[in-house]
Design an enzyme around this catalytic site. Structure first.
Site, PDB file in Angstrom:
ATOM      1  N   GLY A 176       0.111   4.932   0.200  1.00 31.90           N
ATOM      2  CA  GLY A 176      -1.321   5.066   0.444  1.00 31.90           C
ATOM      3  C   GLY A 176      -2.102   5.801  -0.622  1.00 31.90           C
ATOM      4  O   GLY A 176      -3.290   6.046  -0.447  1.00 31.90           O
ATOM      5  N   CYS A 223       5.434  -0.616 -11.614  1.00 28.74           N
ATOM      6  CA  CYS A 223       5.978   0.477 -12.393  1.00 28.74           C
ATOM      7  C   CYS A 223       7.142  -0.004 -13.240  1.00 28.74           C
ATOM      8  O   CYS A 223       7.762   0.747 -13.948  1.00 28.74           O
ATOM      9  CB  CYS A 223       6.402   1.631 -11.494  1.00 28.74           C
ATOM     10  SG  CYS A 223       7.603   1.151 -10.285  1.00 28.74           S
ATOM     11  N   ALA A 273       0.792  -1.233   0.000  1.00 25.90           N
ATOM     12  CA  ALA A 273       0.000   0.000   0.000  1.00 25.90           C
ATOM     13  C   ALA A 273       0.822   1.279   0.000  1.00 25.90           C
ATOM     14  O   ALA A 273       0.406   2.269  -0.577  1.00 25.90           O
ATOM     15  CB  ALA A 273      -0.925   0.016   1.202  1.00 25.90           C
TER      16      ALA A 273
END
Lengths: 671, 180
Positions: free
Chosen positions: A396, A517, A393
């Site tokens: 966030g 990514c 996460a």
């Protein structure tokens, strides 16, 4: 001809002081602007000499004519010499010493004289021609003009022609040449000859130039000695860039531009080392990148040198995009919507205040978030009242976007392995006013011990960082094969866990979105789980690889999406959406007998180091697949739907009662 | 994770009522479900019961936070509200203060509020009453304690402190590490 000048002129000159000459020139240019004819640029003077020669030659031939006009000429001369004399007198009055400049002045003087003398001659010629040959086409009016106008004009026009020839006048000239030949002045004939000569010269020069270009097109690689010598020195970036460009050009049309005897491989390897030096990558990474971007490697590398624009995401729990944009513009930011694909994104072009410290930011109205990290959440499309998991996460951004889409209902588990980074998650989620989150700190692989049966799982896997080179340049140098392999291994494990956490029987979900990514190879064969790739719902981005080098992947890989820095101006990104089909372990094709769906062969997410066996399975899968798959899929989905209908209805009734109350309460909160 | 003990509940509610008064019961009796306060590692969390039950699956060491963090108990047994509770204090606050836009920034950097920066203040605010601080555009900025009553504010010097700073949203950046 200038030398042979008229006596009158000389007489005028005699009266000059060398000192005053300098003044005279200046005076003629300043005070007597209307009489500028005598001051000729040097190049014109040069031309004069030529024309004078011609006219002298002609003179011989037309002596008679000259004699006839002797009188007129004399008159003209007288007039002109008078003018000059006046000029000189005036200048003499201004006494100024300019010895240093006297030489140049003298030259100027000469020019003036030359022009004057020339004028005389040309007058003679003109007059002759008017009367004899050109009477039919030269109107009397024109002759008058020429008589009054100085020879300067004439020369200028001639000169223009000369220069104009080079461009294209010669074409029209050539057409009319023969017709007009007879009517032309001797000067013009000469000029024409000159023009023709020029055209020929030009053609020759062009041919030569072409030849030169062709020769340079075959680019020769520097020899081994050159390279070893160069390697000791600091690299010359200009040279490198030129060489890169040259090699790219050669590779662009290899068969015609190659240097015979040099193999493609040596070109490519030279290019690779050059690129590594120029952009500062290591060899391994560059090799991989070049395999992925054979054509647009340069664009990709250049794009990595530039920062992506700063993007922010509106927190729809607290505000609306229009209100936010208005508030931020008032604070002196220059922003725009990010694009059609997102209703919450804004691009910040420039700003006078720090983006991360405005009261709006602190109040949780927006989040600074790369445009690329919207995409996995949009692909996941979390629904209200679901139980969702974000496996990695921190910090966030995606979690808060998920919560915003779920409108603070249901449950989100935000997990991260790194406790230090979780602090940012806590801060961000509280700031954004998210109340439905559970923040946990555990290894992604262990999370299944605590909870499973999630409706949707987002796995934004830890990655090699090759997509965000523009953010962290150190990736260029410090990623090697081992790192990538470790990364891949970890990603594979996480993805398997993510699939295990997901509940295939979920009424609304059963989806896993896998994003990273990295643009390097990362997605692995998932032959162990019953999942299939579904469309991500993102209508832009490049399709994933279904073939890469000698590997052939499952055709459904076209459902995945790749985003590149140079084409989409987002961070490099890969998004794949998987639908879990059954809760059992094992690939779909192993359960052929169990469920109708199983006819749909196992779906693979994959790219790089595929083992032989996996290749075999994917191939087999492809063979068996094409026609059956889609109807069977639908059938199976329908069955599933019917099966869950009852449960779903119950759920819905509960949720609706809850949700209405919730939203009203929420509005109250937000006032 | 455990429910608050009686003593903790008393301390906590006392503190909370300082800002929102009897509106506390609105936090507990909500129409959209059962909400509860839970104690976890000295912190008090406020969340939906279903969320709480789900969060209890995770081990003590792994569970970092759930729902909304309201604040923490100090070692001496007092309760300290965190800025993270602002989302629930702001809508129910009984006494409010609005800051001029010039004073916003200084408050967000952790300073007290001067009389010169005071835009508006709720009538009848007692001295030492807990107040929620808003910007003029009604964005909650934090909370604090009134240093002066409304009447005193009227007559006080422009450089006098009227609100003592307790928490502000600038802490999300300044004290991210110690937020929880």
């Amino acid at each position: 001809m200038g030398r042979k000048l008229n006596v009158g002129k000389k007489a005028v000159e005699v009266g000059f002081n060398p000192d005053t000459k300098s003044k005279r020139v200046r005076a003629s240019s300043r005070k007597n602007k209307r009489q500028q004819e005598p001051v000729l640029p040097k190049f014109l003077a040069g031309d004069e000499a030529e024309t004078k020669k011609l006219s002298s030659h002609q003179k011989k031939r037309k002596k008679l004519a000259l004699l006839k006009e002797a009188e007129k000429k004399a008159q003209k001369l007288a007039k002109q010499s008078n003018k000059k004399a006046k000029l000189v007198e005036r200048q003499n009055q201004n006494k100024v010493n300019g010895r240093a400049k006297s030489k140049s002045k003298a030259e100027a003087e000469e020019e003036i004289n030359g022009s004057a003398s020339e004028s005389d001659e040309s007058f003679v010629e003109d007059d002759v021609n008017f009367k004899d040959d050109n009477a039919d086409w030269l109107t009397p009016k024109k002759t008058g003009v020429q008589l009054h106008g100085s020879e300067d004009d004439e020369e200028m026009s001639e000169d223009e022609e000369m220069s104009g020839d080079e461009e294209g006048d010669d074409v029209s000239d050539a057409e009319s040449e023969e017709e007009d030949e007879a009517n032309l002045l001797p000067i013009e004939r000469k000029a024409k000859k000159l023009r023709q000569k020029e055209v020929v010269d030009k053609q020759l020069a062009q041919e030569e130039l072409d030849m030169n270009i062709k020769q340079t097109e075959v680019y020769k690689l520097p020899s081994g000695q050159d390279i070893s010598r160069d390697s000791n020195l600091a690299p010359d970036l200009e040279l490198l860039k030129q060489r890169i460009r040259d090699i790219m050009q050669v590779l662009g049309d290899f068969s015609s531009r190659r240097d015979s005897g040099t193999s493609r491989q040596s070109y490519v390897s030279q290019l690779r080392t050059d690129l590594c030096t120029y952009y500062g990558y290591n060899e391994f990474l560059m090799e991989k990148l070049m395999e992925i971007f054979p054509q647009d490697i340069i664009e990709f590398l250049e794009a990595n040198e530039i920062d992506r624009p700063v993007t922010i995401r509106t927190n729809t729990l607290k505000t609306r995009r229009r209100d936010l944009a208005q508030a931020l513009i008032n604070r002196g930011m220059n922003l725009d919507p990010i694009g059609k694909w997102s209703k919450v994104g804004l691009v910040v072009y420039d700003t006078q205040v720090p983006i991360g410290a405005t009261p709006e930011y602190l109040g949780g109205h927006y989040m600074i978030q790369g445009g690329s990290s919207f995409l996995p959440v949009m692909a996941l499309a979390p629904q209200q009242h679901e139980k969702n998991l974000d496996m990695a996460a921190a910090p966030g951004g995606k979690t808060s976007y998920m919560a915003a889409l779920m409108q603070n209902t249901g449950t989100i588990v935000a997990n991260d392995k790194n406790k230090a980074r979780l602090k940012a998650v806590i801060g961000n989620l509280h700031r954004m006013g998210i109340t439905n989150s559970v923040i946990t700190n555990s290894d992604g692989k262990d999370i299944i011990k605590y909870a499973n049966n999630f409706d949707r799982v987002l796995l934004d896997a830890p990655c090699s960082g090759t997509g965000v080179i523009s953010k962290d340049q150190s990736v260029k140098a410090n990623k090697d094969e081992v790192d990538i392999a470790k990364c891949s291994q970890l990603q594979r494990q996480l993805l398997l866990t993510a699939i295990d956490c997901c509940d295939a029987k979920s009424s609304s979900g059963g989806y896993i979105v896998y994003s990273t990514c990295s643009i390097l190879v990362i997605d692995y064969v998932l032959k162990k789980r019953a999942v299939k790739l579904v469309s991500t719902g993102l209508d832009f981005g490049k399709e994933g690889f279904s073939q890469y080098k000698y590997h052939r992947f499952h055709p459904s890989l076209k459902h995945t999406r790749r985003f590149y820095p140079h084409t989409h101006n987002l961070d490099g990104f890969f998004v794949a959406k998987l639908k879990k089909l059954a809760n059992m372990e094992g690939a779909a094709d192993e359960r052929v007998t169990d469920e109708p769906m199983a006819a749909e062969p196992m779906e693979t997410v994959d790219s790089e180091p595929v083992t032989e066996t996996t290749k075999a399975t994917t191939k087999a899968a492809r063979k068996s697949k094409p026609s059956k798959s889609s109807p069977k899929k639908k059938q199976w989905n329908r069955l599933k739907k019917i099966e869950k209908m009852g449960r779903q209805k119950k759920l819905q009734s509960q949720e609706t009662s809850g949700s209405t109350g919730n939203t009203s309460r929420k509005r109250k909160h937000l006032k | 994770m455990r429910p608050l003990t009686d003593e903790e509940t008393k301390t906590f509610f006392e503190k909370l009522s300082h800002y929102i008064g009897e509106n506390i019961k609105l936090l507990i009796d909500r129409p959209d479900g059962i909400y509860c306060f839970r104690y976890h590692k000295d912190r008090v969390y406020y969340c939906k019961e279903t969320l709480m039950k789900f969060a209890s699956n995770f081990g003590r060491d792994h569970l970092i936070s759930f729902g909304t963090n309201f604040g923490k108990f100090t070692k001496t047994g007092k309760f300290r509200l965190h800025v993270t509770a602002l989302d629930f204090l702001a809508p129910y606050a009984k006494f409010k203060v609005w800051l001029k836009s010039t004073a916003e920034q200084t408050f967000l950097y952790g300073h007290h509020v001067m009389k010169s920066g005071l835009g508006r203040i709720t009538e009848n605010t007692e001295q030492y009453q807990g107040v929620v601080v808003y910007s003029m555009s009604d964005v909650p900025l934090g909370f604090g304690v009134a240093a002066k009553s409304t009447a005193q504010c009227r007559t006080s010097d422009p450089m006098n402190i009227v609100i003592f700073h307790q928490a502000d949203i600038g802490q999300y950046i300044r004290e991210e590490d110690t937020l929880i």
